[in-house]
Design a protein around this motif. Structure first.
Motif, PDB file in Angstrom:
ATOM      1  N   TRP A  99      -5.089  -1.112  17.482  1.00  0.00           N
ATOM      2  CA  TRP A  99      -5.330   0.296  17.176  1.00  0.00           C
ATOM      3  C   TRP A  99      -4.044   1.076  17.362  1.00  0.00           C
ATOM      4  CZ3 TRP A  99      -5.681   4.778  20.443  1.00  0.00           C
ATOM      5  CH2 TRP A  99      -6.127   5.896  19.774  1.00  0.00           C
ATOM      6  N   GLY A 100      -3.703   1.905  16.375  1.00  0.00           N
ATOM      7  CA  GLY A 100      -2.482   2.697  16.429  1.00  0.00           C
ATOM      8  C   GLY A 100      -2.754   4.089  16.942  1.00  0.00           C
ATOM      9  N   GLY A 101      -2.523   4.324  18.189  1.00  0.00           N
ATOM     10  CA  GLY A 101      -2.778   5.622  18.792  1.00  0.00           C
ATOM     11  C   GLY A 101      -1.571   6.538  18.822  1.00  0.00           C
ATOM     12  N   TRP A 102      -0.411   6.031  18.435  1.00  0.00           N
ATOM     13  CA  TRP A 102       0.812   6.831  18.466  1.00  0.00           C
ATOM     14  C   TRP A 102       1.376   6.875  17.061  1.00  0.00           C
ATOM     15  CZ3 TRP A 102      -0.956   3.908  22.361  1.00  0.00           C
ATOM     16  CH2 TRP A 102      -1.008   4.492  23.617  1.00  0.00           C
ATOM     17  N   GLY A 103       1.543   8.068  16.548  1.00  0.00           N
ATOM     18  CA  GLY A 103       2.072   8.170  15.199  1.00  0.00           C
ATOM     19  C   GLY A 103       2.458   9.584  14.834  1.00  0.00           C
ATOM     20  N   PHE A 104       2.999   9.706  13.645  1.00  0.00           N
ATOM     21  CA  PHE A 104       3.431  10.998  13.125  1.00  0.00           C
ATOM     22  C   PHE A 104       3.681  10.845  11.639  1.00  0.00           C
ATOM     23  CE2 PHE A 104       7.073   8.629  14.601  1.00  0.00           C
ATOM     24  CZ  PHE A 104       7.935   8.689  13.519  1.00  0.00           C
ATOM     25  N   ARG A 105       3.961  11.948  10.987  1.00  0.00           N
ATOM     26  CA  ARG A 105       4.375  11.887   9.594  1.00  0.00           C
ATOM     27  C   ARG A 105       5.448  12.926   9.349  1.00  0.00           C
ATOM     28  NH1 ARG A 105      -0.656  14.211   6.079  1.00  0.00           N
ATOM     29  NH2 ARG A 105      -0.528  16.355   6.777  1.00  0.00           N
ATOM     30  N   HIS A 106       6.265  12.668   8.361  1.00  0.00           N
ATOM     31  CA  HIS A 106       7.323  13.580   7.963  1.00  0.00           C
ATOM     32  C   HIS A 106       6.869  14.289   6.697  1.00  0.00           C
ATOM     33  CE1 HIS A 106      10.303  12.091  10.779  1.00  0.00           C
ATOM     34  NE2 HIS A 106       9.876  10.872  10.512  1.00  0.00           N
ATOM     35  N   GLY A 107       6.778  15.613   6.750  1.00  0.00           N
ATOM     36  CA  GLY A 107       6.392  16.375   5.563  1.00  0.00           C
ATOM     37  C   GLY A 107       5.028  15.981   5.046  1.00  0.00           C
ATOM     38  N   HIS A 108       4.970  15.638   3.759  1.00  0.00           N
ATOM     39  CA  HIS A 108       3.698  15.272   3.130  1.00  0.00           C
ATOM     40  C   HIS A 108       3.549  13.767   2.957  1.00  0.00           C
ATOM     41  CE1 HIS A 108       2.620  19.412   2.385  1.00  0.00           C
ATOM     42  NE2 HIS A 108       3.847  19.631   1.934  1.00  0.00           N
ATOM     43  N   ASP A 109       4.399  12.980   3.635  1.00  0.00           N
ATOM     44  CA  ASP A 109       4.308  11.516   3.568  1.00  0.00           C
ATOM     45  C   ASP A 109       3.062  11.038   4.282  1.00  0.00           C
ATOM     46  OD1 ASP A 109       6.744  11.501   2.289  1.00  0.00           O
ATOM     47  OD2 ASP A 109       7.886  10.979   4.096  1.00  0.00           O
ATOM     48  N   GLU A 110       2.705   9.797   4.027  1.00  0.00           N
ATOM     49  CA  GLU A 110       1.597   9.180   4.751  1.00  0.00           C
ATOM     50  C   GLU A 110       2.003   9.020   6.221  1.00  0.00           C
ATOM     51  OE1 GLU A 110      -1.559   8.002   3.999  1.00  0.00           O
ATOM     52  OE2 GLU A 110      -1.269   9.205   2.191  1.00  0.00           O
ATOM     53  N   PRO A 111       1.075   9.235   7.150  1.00  0.00           N
ATOM     54  CA  PRO A 111       1.418   9.057   8.567  1.00  0.00           C
ATOM     55  C   PRO A 111       1.674   7.590   8.893  1.00  0.00           C
ATOM     56  CG  PRO A 111      -0.863   9.763   8.316  1.00  0.00           C
ATOM     57  CD  PRO A 111      -0.274   9.712   6.959  1.00  0.00           C
ATOM     58  N   LYS A 112       2.554   7.358   9.821  1.00  0.00           N
ATOM     59  CA  LYS A 112       2.849   6.017  10.326  1.00  0.00           C
ATOM     60  C   LYS A 112       2.280   5.927  11.731  1.00  0.00           C
ATOM     61  CE  LYS A 112       5.561   5.189   6.795  1.00  0.00           C
ATOM     62  NZ  LYS A 112       4.842   5.627   5.644  1.00  0.00           N
ATOM     63  N   TRP A 113       1.553   4.848  12.018  1.00  0.00           N
ATOM     64  CA  TRP A 113       0.902   4.683  13.317  1.00  0.00           C
ATOM     65  C   TRP A 113       1.354   3.390  13.962  1.00  0.00           C
ATOM     66  CZ3 TRP A 113      -1.753   8.671  15.139  1.00  0.00           C
ATOM     67  CH2 TRP A 113      -2.218   9.609  14.226  1.00  0.00           C
ATOM     68  N   TRP A 114       1.462   3.395  15.292  1.00  0.00           N
ATOM     69  CA  TRP A 114       1.852   2.218  16.054  1.00  0.00           C
ATOM     70  C   TRP A 114       0.965   2.082  17.274  1.00  0.00           C
ATOM     71  CZ3 TRP A 114       5.479   5.598  14.042  1.00  0.00           C
ATOM     72  CH2 TRP A 114       6.385   5.061  13.128  1.00  0.00           C
ATOM     73  N   CYS A 115       0.781   0.834  17.725  1.00  0.00           N
ATOM     74  CA  CYS A 115       0.156   0.601  19.032  1.00  0.00           C
ATOM     75  C   CYS A 115       1.215   0.906  20.089  1.00  0.00           C
ATOM     76  CB  CYS A 115      -0.340  -0.845  19.139  1.00  0.00           C
ATOM     77  SG  CYS A 115       0.959  -2.097  19.139  1.00  0.00           S
ATOM     78  N   TYR A 116       0.823   0.958  21.343  1.00  0.00           N
ATOM     79  CA  TYR A 116       1.783   1.311  22.389  1.00  0.00           C
ATOM     80  C   TYR A 116       2.915   0.288  22.466  1.00  0.00           C
ATOM     81  CZ  TYR A 116       3.804   2.715  26.786  1.00  0.00           C
ATOM     82  OH  TYR A 116       4.687   3.118  27.742  1.00  0.00           O
ATOM     83  N   GLU A 117       2.583  -0.966  22.275  1.00  0.00           N
ATOM     84  CA  GLU A 117       3.589  -2.031  22.367  1.00  0.00           C
ATOM     85  C   GLU A 117       4.697  -1.863  21.318  1.00  0.00           C
ATOM     86  OE1 GLU A 117       3.827  -6.851  21.711  1.00  0.00           O
ATOM     87  OE2 GLU A 117       1.894  -5.899  22.035  1.00  0.00           O
ATOM     88  N   HIS A 118       4.340  -1.445  20.112  1.00  0.00           N
ATOM     89  CA  HIS A 118       5.308  -1.352  19.023  1.00  0.00           C
ATOM     90  C   HIS A 118       5.826   0.056  18.766  1.00  0.00           C
ATOM     91  CE1 HIS A 118       3.232  -5.183  17.780  1.00  0.00           C
ATOM     92  NE2 HIS A 118       4.505  -5.527  17.935  1.00  0.00           N
ATOM     93  N   TYR A 119       5.342   1.061  19.481  1.00  0.00           N
ATOM     94  CA  TYR A 119       5.796   2.434  19.234  1.00  0.00           C
ATOM     95  C   TYR A 119       7.304   2.524  19.477  1.00  0.00           C
ATOM     96  CZ  TYR A 119       6.033   7.495  19.269  1.00  0.00           C
ATOM     97  OH  TYR A 119       6.359   8.794  18.982  1.00  0.00           O
ATOM     98  N   PRO A 120       8.071   2.897  18.464  1.00  0.00           N
ATOM     99  CA  PRO A 120       9.525   2.806  18.566  1.00  0.00           C
ATOM    100  C   PRO A 120      10.196   3.922  19.360  1.00  0.00           C
ATOM    101  CG  PRO A 120       8.910   3.588  16.406  1.00  0.00           C
ATOM    102  CD  PRO A 120       7.642   3.247  17.119  1.00  0.00           C
TER     103      PRO A 120
END
Length: 67
Positions: A28-49
């Motif tokens: 489950w990707g609980g950490w994410g964001f998006r830039h402008g009108h792009d699709e949001p990118k989500w990561w699990c805690y282990e992979h959150y950059p």
């Protein structure tokens, strides 16, 4: 103004489930964001950059390339 006379308007849409964008992860990707009108990118805690105090890893390079 009271809302006791109004009926609840439920649209049937439950919570949106989003998963880690790291290929092959599937958590489950609980950490994410998006830039402008792009699709949001989500990561699990282990992979959150962008965790504080950690070395940027392959996921961070991927996130930078998606900008």
């Amino acid at each position: 103004m009271s809302d006791e006379s109004r009926t609840a308007q439920l649209d049937g849409a439950g919570p949106y489930l989003h998963y880690c964008s790291t290929e092959g992860c599937g958590k489950w990707g609980g950490w994410g964001f998006r830039h402008g009108h792009d699709e949001p990118k989500w990561w699990c805690y282990e992979h959150y950059p962008y965790k504080r105090g950690t070395v940027r890893n392959e996921s961070a390079e991927l996130a930078d390339s998606l900008k």
